[in-house]
Design an enzyme around this catalytic site. Sequence first.
Site, PDB file in Angstrom:
ATOM      1  CB  THR A 194      -2.018   5.378  -1.758  1.00  0.00           C
ATOM      2  OG1 THR A 194      -1.970   3.960  -1.733  1.00  0.00           O
ATOM      3  CG2 THR A 194      -3.185   5.844  -0.945  1.00  0.00           C
ATOM      4  CB  THR A 195       1.013   2.926  -5.561  1.00  0.00           C
ATOM      5  OG1 THR A 195       0.668   2.169  -4.421  1.00  0.00           O
ATOM      6  CG2 THR A 195       2.464   2.698  -5.876  1.00  0.00           C
ATOM      7  CG  ASP A 207      -1.808   1.125   1.349  1.00  0.00           C
ATOM      8  OD1 ASP A 207      -2.313   1.528   0.306  1.00  0.00           O
ATOM      9  OD2 ASP A 207      -2.020   1.637   2.451  1.00  0.00           O
ATOM     10  CG  ASP A 235      -6.312   0.378   0.243  1.00  0.00           C
ATOM     11  OD1 ASP A 235      -6.443   1.208   1.152  1.00  0.00           O
ATOM     12  OD2 ASP A 235      -5.271   0.240  -0.417  1.00  0.00           O
TER      13      ASP A 235
END
Length: 532
Positions: free
Chosen positions: A97-98, A64, A400
């Site tokens: 998020t990446t 994550d 997530d």
Amino acid sequence: MAAPAVSKGKSTETFVDNKRKDDIRMANIAAAQSVANAVRTSLGPKGMDKMISTSSGEVIITNDGATILNKMEVLQPAAKFLVELSKSQDVVAGDGTTTVVVIAGSLLKASLGLLTSGIHPTIVSDSLHKTSIKAVEILSAMAVPVELSDRDSLVKSASTSLNSKVVSQYSTLLAPLAVDAVLSVVDPEKPDLVDLKDIRIVKKLGGTVDDTELVKGLVFDKKVSHAAGGPTRVENAKIGVIQFQISPPKTDIEQSIVVSDYSQMDRILKEERNYILSMIKKIKATGCNVLLIQKSILRDAVTDLSLHYLAKAKILVIKDVERDEIEFITKTLNCLPISNIEHFRAEKLGYADLVEEVPLGDGGKIVKITGIKDMGRTTSVLVRGSNHLVIDEAERSLHDALCVVRCLVNKKFLIAGGGAPEIELSRQLGAWAKVLQGMEGYCVKAFAEALEVIPYTLAENAGLNPIAIVTELRNRHAQGEINAGINVRKGQITNILEENVVQPLLVSTSAISLATECVRMILKIDDIVTVR
């Protein structure tokens, strides 16, 4: 020839310090890019995982982006922007998020090229702003509307989010679980709002992730305190949540009381006994048969003596309930917390069909409260796993997936995944750049190319040939196949919507707008002033 020396007047003085400003810009961009490159390899379903070893010796294995960056010790101020960036994406969308960090790194690289060509940072920044607004328009035009009643679509998007995680092999179990959890806490009066605080994730060591389950009711990862042989199963429970202690009172300050003879000693013990008994009689009088006792700092919440009397009164006791769980518990049970014995009345109790201690296969025990009357809109998820690393990662992945479903509740649109939207953006922005005049068109073209980093990285992480794949992808999109994307499992380009690789529109749009905002901020900085 001494003439040029005369012109060394005021005209040149203003630009003396440009070198330093450029250096600082370059340093900022380089630092931010290195952070982006650190998480780039963990993008997508075939991305690698990172093992983080903290200073306290704790080990975290995760995929994550937000978690990786959060745990990184970033010292350079501009690189901290990217850490904050992934945090804010985590808050807005919860997934991607990446992606957001990788896009920001690529945009910075493009900006660096434009700055070295001699374009002024302000022009670059403004073009970037225009590009981001246009990009959000293009994405919204691509999106497919979805209804909340269409459970399959929701499950597809949740499993797409889970596929890139460590626990991807369990996505068939966790995705429907996440969807059901979110749909059960949606309030019909406010259909667009979902508060993830209403979903409580309880982690319990042992078993495998397959044993994870959704519980309509409450779960405590504690045992019932049966020191004195109290009941471990109560039907038709009347539940009291108390915030006071059932133990003899203590002096407020450290004092020692000297007792000189036995009769006084007996009196003290007798008083203690009567004090506890009168409390338990008041509790019993309301018909309460399950007590949840909040953890106490000042003195023991219960003593052996009070447990003995509670067991005699056939009251099931769960002690050491954390302070921050009280709100969730009272909302679920639809009861009120009771802070003083004098206020212990029947109308403040919660009602449930069954409270029981359930043994798990490996010696652990949990307490389940099910069949709650007038239950609040909350739900609990019991996450199991063979070790702490797996449980923590399963919890993050579940979070997530919950966020993805929450995004779809907020903004009911789906978009293809697998690098399809990014390539389509790149193509349409490239076409738009040709219409624009002057420097802007040049900048927009560079940013359009920068967006290709997502499909490129996806292909690279999957061990495919990135250049061949991205070229083929461009070709497909140029022929009008909007939803063509990289199918990582088959290693080729297919229609991604048919492969059920979908994500909420909100994830993509917020990734683009947050990344551009962050890059603009870094571009505008031309000096770092340290204040001691």
